[in-house]
Write a protein that holds these residues in place. Structure first.
Motif, mmCIF file in Angstrom:
data_model
loop_
_atom_site.group_PDB
_atom_site.id
_atom_site.type_symbol
_atom_site.label_atom_id
_atom_site.label_comp_id
_atom_site.label_asym_id
_atom_site.label_seq_id
_atom_site.Cartn_x
_atom_site.Cartn_y
_atom_site.Cartn_z
ATOM 1 N N ASN A 115 0.809 -1.223 0.000
ATOM 2 C CA ASN A 115 0.000 0.000 0.000
ATOM 3 C C ASN A 115 0.840 1.269 0.000
ATOM 4 O O ASN A 115 0.283 2.374 -0.011
ATOM 5 N N SER A 116 2.158 1.126 0.000
ATOM 6 C CA SER A 116 3.037 2.291 0.171
ATOM 7 C C SER A 116 2.886 3.304 -0.964
ATOM 8 O O SER A 116 2.840 4.519 -0.730
ATOM 9 N N GLU A 117 2.789 2.812 -2.195
ATOM 10 C CA GLU A 117 2.674 3.738 -3.328
ATOM 11 C C GLU A 117 1.350 4.488 -3.290
ATOM 12 O O GLU A 117 1.301 5.701 -3.547
ATOM 13 N N ARG A 118 0.278 3.787 -2.967
ATOM 14 C CA ARG A 118 -1.030 4.444 -2.899
ATOM 15 C C ARG A 118 -1.055 5.454 -1.748
ATOM 16 O O ARG A 118 -1.682 6.514 -1.857
ATOM 17 N N ARG A 119 -0.365 5.144 -0.655
ATOM 18 C CA ARG A 119 -0.318 6.070 0.484
ATOM 19 C C ARG A 119 0.460 7.338 0.102
ATOM 20 O O ARG A 119 0.050 8.443 0.451
ATOM 21 N N ARG A 120 1.576 7.158 -0.606
ATOM 22 C CA ARG A 120 2.333 8.331 -1.049
ATOM 23 C C ARG A 120 1.469 9.208 -1.956
ATOM 24 O O ARG A 120 1.521 10.440 -1.882
ATOM 25 N N GLY A 121 0.682 8.575 -2.801
ATOM 26 C CA GLY A 121 -0.213 9.343 -3.660
ATOM 27 C C GLY A 121 -1.260 10.092 -2.857
ATOM 28 O O GLY A 121 -1.606 11.236 -3.177
ATOM 29 N N ALA A 122 -1.761 9.463 -1.790
ATOM 30 C CA ALA A 122 -2.760 10.116 -0.938
ATOM 31 C C ALA A 122 -2.164 11.314 -0.210
ATOM 32 O O ALA A 122 -2.818 12.357 -0.062
ATOM 33 N N ILE A 123 -0.929 11.182 0.247
ATOM 34 C CA ILE A 123 -0.277 12.301 0.934
ATOM 35 C C ILE A 123 -0.028 13.449 -0.036
ATOM 36 O O ILE A 123 -0.202 14.625 0.311
ATOM 37 N N ALA A 124 0.365 13.110 -1.273
ATOM 38 C CA ALA A 124 0.549 14.142 -2.291
ATOM 39 C C ALA A 124 -0.778 14.855 -2.562
ATOM 40 O O ALA A 124 -0.823 16.077 -2.727
ATOM 41 N N ALA A 125 -1.871 14.086 -2.601
ATOM 42 C CA ALA A 125 -3.189 14.679 -2.815
ATOM 43 C C ALA A 125 -3.581 15.569 -1.645
ATOM 44 O O ALA A 125 -4.172 16.642 -1.838
ATOM 45 N N LEU A 126 -3.245 15.144 -0.433
ATOM 46 C CA LEU A 126 -3.544 15.952 0.748
ATOM 47 C C LEU A 126 -2.784 17.273 0.699
ATOM 48 O O LEU A 126 -3.338 18.335 1.019
ATOM 49 N N CYS A 127 -1.526 17.228 0.297
ATOM 50 C CA CYS A 127 -0.735 18.458 0.163
ATOM 51 C C CYS A 127 -1.369 19.405 -0.855
ATOM 52 O O CYS A 127 -1.424 20.617 -0.638
ATOM 53 N N GLU A 128 -1.851 18.833 -1.959
ATOM 54 C CA GLU A 128 -2.478 19.663 -2.987
ATOM 55 C C GLU A 128 -3.783 20.266 -2.485
ATOM 56 O O GLU A 128 -4.081 21.438 -2.755
ATOM 57 N N LEU A 129 -4.565 19.490 -1.738
ATOM 58 C CA LEU A 129 -5.804 20.028 -1.176
ATOM 59 C C LEU A 129 -5.518 21.155 -0.194
ATOM 60 O O LEU A 129 -6.231 22.164 -0.162
ATOM 61 N N LEU A 130 -4.474 20.996 0.604
ATOM 62 C CA LEU A 130 -4.093 22.067 1.533
ATOM 63 C C LEU A 130 -3.649 23.310 0.775
ATOM 64 O O LEU A 130 -3.993 24.439 1.140
ATOM 65 N N ARG A 131 -2.891 23.091 -0.301
ATOM 66 C CA ARG A 131 -2.444 24.232 -1.102
ATOM 67 C C ARG A 131 -3.637 24.976 -1.685
ATOM 68 O O ARG A 131 -3.703 26.212 -1.656
ATOM 69 N N GLN A 132 -4.602 24.214 -2.214
ATOM 70 C CA GLN A 132 -5.793 24.838 -2.768
ATOM 71 C C GLN A 132 -6.602 25.556 -1.695
ATOM 72 O O GLN A 132 -7.143 26.639 -1.921
ATOM 73 N N GLY A 133 -6.676 24.948 -0.526
ATOM 74 C CA GLY A 133 -7.448 25.541 0.561
ATOM 75 C C GLY A 133 -6.880 26.847 1.060
ATOM 76 O O GLY A 133 -7.603 27.730 1.518
#
Length: 281
Positions: free
Chosen positions: A189-207
């Protein structure tokens, strides 16, 4: 693939084959295919129906347990029509496998538009089935693959389907991120988790950017859930503190009341985590 293309089983009787072929013939074709696909689709349905009804080599005999001796051979010009029908009858995996194999062949070049569209629609069907089972991340990933397929061909980028997919991806991003962060922290699950963290960073940036649209409607709830699913090292690297401090001081960014709430929530949540972590240490 003879029976699969009609969406019937190996035990199907002749009347079932006729009914399946007729229903597919009168069904409407998805928007976006080239004009040739519709005509070839009709011809293919008649050809498959007739071979299964009247040619023993293709139909076999289930009662006498005699398997078919021949398989259906489809010319390249009929391949998009075959993929179109297979997608309609729910053979998404077969559509994707055949499509990927076909795209590696130079003979497929005149038919790339229709092959990619059939594959994208198959991914959309996979996404729909995943959402119906409340598997948001699997549905999200299928839509992302559909988006990638449509973007591979300029003629497909103008389709309303692509706009709909992109709007759905934006809407589903927060829920998908939380679901992926909830997965067990295992190597697979490590690759999918890294993708989720990247998505979280992008959501924070947008927010934190008042000029960006962000699909997070309840920031305190979303951030709280996300923080609870992260490791200490992941939280530290999640957001540049300099960026957050700069945003906090940026009066233009804070003109919006909702933006002020987002920034304050970031400070509170990260501050609470650091406070608790320092005592735990």
């Amino acid at each position: 693939m003879d029976l699969q293309i009609l969406g019937v089983t190996e035990k199907a009787e002749k009347d079932e084959i006729v009914k399946a072929a007729m229903e597919l013939k009168i069904a409407g074709i998805e928007d976006g295919y080239t004009a040739e696909v519709s005509a070839f689709r009709q011809a293919l349905l008649v050809d498959v129906r007739d071979k299964l009804l009247f040619e023993q080599d293709y139909a076999g005999n289930t009662k006498e347990k005699v398997p078919p001796r021949s398989s259906l051979h489809i010319p390249w010009s009929w391949l998009p029509a075959a993929l179109c029908i297979l997608q309609e009858v729910g053979e998404e995996t077969l559509v994707l496998d055949i499509g990927q194999a076909a795209l590696r062949r130079p003979d497929s070049r005149p038919y790339v538009h229709d092959i990619l569209l059939a594959m994208a629609l198959a991914e959309c069907s996979i996404a729909k089935a995943s959402f119906e089972k409340s598997k948001v991340s699997l549905g999200f990933e299928a839509l992302a693959r559909a988006q990638y397929l449509l973007r591979r061909k300029p003629s497909l980028e103008k389709m309303p389907l692509l706009e709909q997919i992109e709007a759905s991806l934006e809407e589903l991003a927060p829920a998908c991120t939380l679901e992926l962060l909830s997965l067990p922290q295992t190597p697979e699950n490590s690759e999918r988790r890294r993708g989720a963290i990247a998505a979280l960073c992008e959501l924070l940036r947008q927010g934190l950017d008042v000029e960006s649209s962000c699909r997070v409607h309840d920031w305190p709830c979303f951030l709280g859930q996300a923080i609870n699913k992260l490791l200490a090292t992941e939280i530290v690297d999640l957001l540049s503190w300099d960026t957050l401090a700069t945003t906090r001081k940026n009066k233009r960014s804070l003109e919006s009341q909702s933006q002020r709430v987002k920034v304050i929530n970031c400070h509170i949540l990260f501050g609470n985590w650091l406070h608790g972590y320092s005592f735990a240490s």
